[in-house]
Scaffold this motif. Structure first.
Motif, mmCIF file in Angstrom:
data_model
loop_
_atom_site.group_PDB
_atom_site.id
_atom_site.type_symbol
_atom_site.label_atom_id
_atom_site.label_comp_id
_atom_site.label_asym_id
_atom_site.label_seq_id
_atom_site.Cartn_x
_atom_site.Cartn_y
_atom_site.Cartn_z
ATOM 1 N N HIS A 100 -61.116 -4.311 18.624
ATOM 2 C CA HIS A 100 -59.816 -4.594 19.230
ATOM 3 C C HIS A 100 -58.706 -4.539 18.176
ATOM 4 O O HIS A 100 -57.646 -3.942 18.412
ATOM 5 N N HIS A 104 -55.589 -1.957 18.213
ATOM 6 C CA HIS A 104 -54.274 -2.464 18.616
ATOM 7 C C HIS A 104 -53.506 -3.193 17.519
ATOM 8 O O HIS A 104 -52.313 -3.463 17.694
ATOM 9 N N ALA A 108 -51.429 -7.794 18.161
ATOM 10 C CA ALA A 108 -51.076 -7.075 19.388
ATOM 11 C C ALA A 108 -50.715 -8.014 20.529
ATOM 12 O O ALA A 108 -50.000 -7.624 21.460
ATOM 13 N N PHE A 109 -51.175 -9.255 20.453
ATOM 14 C CA PHE A 109 -50.925 -10.199 21.542
ATOM 15 C C PHE A 109 -49.453 -10.485 21.750
ATOM 16 O O PHE A 109 -49.040 -10.952 22.805
ATOM 17 N N GLU A 111 -47.247 -8.188 21.897
ATOM 18 C CA GLU A 111 -46.664 -7.001 22.523
ATOM 19 C C GLU A 111 -46.675 -7.038 24.040
ATOM 20 O O GLU A 111 -45.783 -6.482 24.693
ATOM 21 N N SER A 112 -47.686 -7.651 24.641
ATOM 22 C CA SER A 112 -47.773 -7.697 26.096
ATOM 23 C C SER A 112 -48.735 -8.793 26.527
ATOM 24 O O SER A 112 -49.620 -9.195 25.756
ATOM 25 N N ALA A 114 -50.958 -8.378 28.755
ATOM 26 C CA ALA A 114 -52.267 -7.736 28.897
ATOM 27 C C ALA A 114 -53.040 -7.742 27.579
ATOM 28 O O ALA A 114 -54.239 -8.065 27.549
ATOM 29 N N LEU A 115 -52.371 -7.398 26.476
ATOM 30 C CA LEU A 115 -53.052 -7.386 25.188
ATOM 31 C C LEU A 115 -53.365 -8.800 24.714
ATOM 32 O O LEU A 115 -54.399 -9.037 24.086
ATOM 33 N N ARG A 116 -52.500 -9.747 25.034
ATOM 34 C CA ARG A 116 -52.792 -11.135 24.673
ATOM 35 C C ARG A 116 -54.021 -11.624 25.418
ATOM 36 O O ARG A 116 -54.923 -12.252 24.841
ATOM 37 N N LYS A 117 -54.103 -11.308 26.697
ATOM 38 C CA LYS A 117 -55.262 -11.745 27.482
ATOM 39 C C LYS A 117 -56.529 -11.027 27.044
ATOM 40 O O LYS A 117 -57.624 -11.591 27.116
ATOM 41 N N GLU A 118 -56.391 -9.795 26.559
ATOM 42 C CA GLU A 118 -57.568 -9.092 26.042
ATOM 43 C C GLU A 118 -58.084 -9.778 24.779
ATOM 44 O O GLU A 118 -59.295 -9.940 24.591
ATOM 45 N N CYS A 119 -57.158 -10.212 23.936
ATOM 46 C CA CYS A 119 -57.550 -10.942 22.730
ATOM 47 C C CYS A 119 -58.222 -12.262 23.108
ATOM 48 O O CYS A 119 -59.273 -12.621 22.565
#
Length: 239
Positions: A100, A104, A108-109, A111-112, A114-119
């Motif tokens: 990840h 990214h 990256a969290f 930035e969006s 979505a990316l924060r939730k992916e982290c």
């Protein structure tokens, strides 16, 4: 700085503690395999004290995301020194985190959502799923007064995310109730609470709150209020 979140005189009746003890004992009887996922926040330290001091067979673990404050990590040792019981540290899969970050970037969290939730999914949700596997129930330190997303929090529910019984024994407790218990029993707590951090998560995603803000305003402060769950308690979010 003075202790922003330390309690004034004890406003919490002794009966509240007795009720909590009864609730935890009933959970342990109904679910001998129950586990408590501790964030090491103030509420979680109250529950940890209640569990360890009563010798309840409820395993306590924490999600070591790899980005916790030094003060939070030090609290794990403080708990062991106080109670003689180790809090289990559950960590994310290193390969998934590296992939990840390589794709990214390390921050990256910001930035969006979505990316924060992916982290969060990699560092918290997936490790929690592993920790809960094979268990019939888990406990949290959530309270209704912490944020809008938790205003209707039940004390017991069927977890829609992980498919097992979920208990929130402190759901009806207030901020003052929590700190009265910490004061009464000299429960160890994170010193960041005294610096304006009522809710403490990963270091890059947590700041002190400002006067008038709710208790979780310092978590992912760059986002809208109703997006502020990491996935561990996704059932709190309303469509």
């Amino acid at each position: 700085m003075s202790a922003v979140f330390s309690p004034a005189p004890d406003p919490s009746p002794a009966s509240s503690w007795a009720v909590l003890q009864d609730v935890l004992q009933n959970i342990a009887r109904s679910h001998p395999d129950a586990v408590f996922a501790s964030s090491l926040g103030a509420e979680d330290m109250v529950l940890t004290h209640a569990i360890f001091s009563a010798g309840l067979p409820i395993q306590v673990f924490t999600l070591d995301t790899g980005r916790l404050h030094a003060e939070t990590l030090a609290l794990i040792q403080a708990v062991h020194d106080r109670y003689g019981v180790a809090i289990r540290r559950v960590q994310p899969e290193p390969g998934a985190v590296k992939a990840h970050v390589d794709a990214h970037g390390a921050f990256a969290f910001y930035e969006s959502v979505a990316l924060r939730k992916e982290c969060c999914a990699l560092r918290k949700v997936e490790p929690l799923r592993r920790a809960l596997h094979g268990h019939s129930a888990w406990l949290t330190g959530q309270r209704r007064g912490q944020s809008l997303t938790r205003a209707d929090l039940p004390e017991s529910e069927l977890d829609p995310v992980f498919g097992l019984r979920k208990y929130n024994p402190l759901a009806a407790w207030t901020h003052d109730d929590v700190w009265a218990a910490i004061r009464r029993f000299a429960i160890p707590y994170n010193p960041l609470h005294d610096k304006g951090y009522p809710s403490i998560g990963c270091e890059p995603c947590t700041r002190a709150v400002r006067p008038g803000e709710d208790e979780r305003a310092g978590r992912w402060w760059w986002e809208q209020k109703l997006s502020k769950e990491c996935g561990l308690h996704a059932g709190n979010l309303k469509d």
